[in-house]
Write a protein that holds these residues in place. Structure first.
Motif, PDB file in Angstrom:
ATOM      1  N   UNK A  14     -40.456 -18.628 -35.446  1.00  0.00           N
ATOM      2  CA  UNK A  14     -41.346 -17.662 -34.816  1.00  0.00           C
ATOM      3  C   UNK A  14     -41.880 -16.711 -35.871  1.00  0.00           C
ATOM      4  N   UNK A  15     -43.199 -16.716 -36.008  1.00  0.00           N
ATOM      5  CA  UNK A  15     -43.879 -15.802 -36.924  1.00  0.00           C
ATOM      6  C   UNK A  15     -44.288 -14.551 -36.141  1.00  0.00           C
ATOM      7  N   UNK A  16     -44.468 -13.432 -36.822  1.00  0.00           N
ATOM      8  CA  UNK A  16     -44.868 -12.202 -36.138  1.00  0.00           C
ATOM      9  C   UNK A  16     -46.131 -12.379 -35.312  1.00  0.00           C
ATOM     10  N   UNK A  17     -46.083 -11.982 -34.057  1.00  0.00           N
ATOM     11  CA  UNK A  17     -47.242 -12.067 -33.186  1.00  0.00           C
ATOM     12  C   UNK A  17     -47.510 -13.439 -32.614  1.00  0.00           C
ATOM     13  N   UNK A  18     -46.632 -14.386 -32.891  1.00  0.00           N
ATOM     14  CA  UNK A  18     -46.824 -15.753 -32.397  1.00  0.00           C
ATOM     15  C   UNK A  18     -45.650 -16.177 -31.531  1.00  0.00           C
ATOM     16  N   UNK A  19     -45.881 -17.200 -30.736  1.00  0.00           N
ATOM     17  CA  UNK A  19     -44.819 -17.729 -29.892  1.00  0.00           C
ATOM     18  C   UNK A  19     -43.844 -18.564 -30.721  1.00  0.00           C
ATOM     19  N   UNK A  20     -42.624 -18.647 -30.230  1.00  0.00           N
ATOM     20  CA  UNK A  20     -41.645 -19.498 -30.886  1.00  0.00           C
ATOM     21  C   UNK A  20     -42.056 -20.954 -30.706  1.00  0.00           C
ATOM     22  N   UNK A  21     -41.963 -21.730 -31.774  1.00  0.00           N
ATOM     23  CA  UNK A  21     -42.377 -23.134 -31.717  1.00  0.00           C
ATOM     24  C   UNK A  21     -41.267 -24.040 -32.250  1.00  0.00           C
ATOM     25  N   UNK A  22     -41.208 -25.219 -31.665  1.00  0.00           N
ATOM     26  CA  UNK A  22     -40.252 -26.211 -32.126  1.00  0.00           C
ATOM     27  C   UNK A  22     -40.701 -26.814 -33.439  1.00  0.00           C
TER      28      UNK A  22
ATOM     29  N   UNK B 211     -38.673 -25.194 -26.019  1.00  0.00           N
ATOM     30  CA  UNK B 211     -37.713 -24.097 -26.109  1.00  0.00           C
ATOM     31  C   UNK B 211     -36.744 -24.051 -24.927  1.00  0.00           C
ATOM     32  N   UNK B 212     -37.236 -24.244 -23.712  1.00  0.00           N
ATOM     33  CA  UNK B 212     -36.368 -24.057 -22.549  1.00  0.00           C
ATOM     34  C   UNK B 212     -35.365 -25.188 -22.358  1.00  0.00           C
TER      35      UNK B 212
END
Length: 128
Positions: A38-46, A112-113
């Motif tokens: 997860x980068x600042x301002x972005x969604x967490x990504x696989x 993620x879920x």
């Protein structure tokens, strides 16, 4: 509760390499394990995932540059990262499936879920 502890993050120049590790408090043999970022301002990504058979899946953005692996005896998950660029700068998280392994089209999930247990993260910063 499963504890996951990441290590190996740091600062590296563009084109460099890093190896992340994630030590689990329980056996990882039978579970899907994954790395997210997860980068600042972005969604967490696989980023990458590995199942109990050792089959792997990767995000398109890291395919061919990153390699996920695991050592079941050491209860440790790894992420070898090569050819790093600024877009790879992020907090990297280790994650574990709770019940076993969720597959999508026969490969371990990068959603993620589908993962119940998470580490605290390790920061990767790539400078140009």
């Amino acid at each position: 509760q499963v504890e996951l502890v990441e290590s190996g993050g740091g600062s590296v120049q563009q084109g460099g390499s890093l190896r992340l590790a994630c030590k689990a408090s329980r056996s990882i043999r039978a579970y899907c394990m994954a790395w997210f970022r997860q980068a600042p301002g972005k969604q967490r990504e696989g980023v990458a995932a590995i199942d109990s058979d050792g089959d792997t899946s990767y995000a398109d953005s890291v395919e061919g540059r990153f390699t996920i692996s695991k050592d079941n005896a050491k209860k440790t998950l790894y992420l070898e990262m090569n050819g790093l660029n600024s877009a790879d700068s992020a907090m990297y998280y280790c994650a574990s499936d709770k019940w076993g392994c969720t597959l999508i089209n026969g490969l371990p999930s990068l959603v993620q879920h589908d993962y119940a247990y998470w580490g605290q993260g390790t920061q990767v910063t790539v400078s140009s």
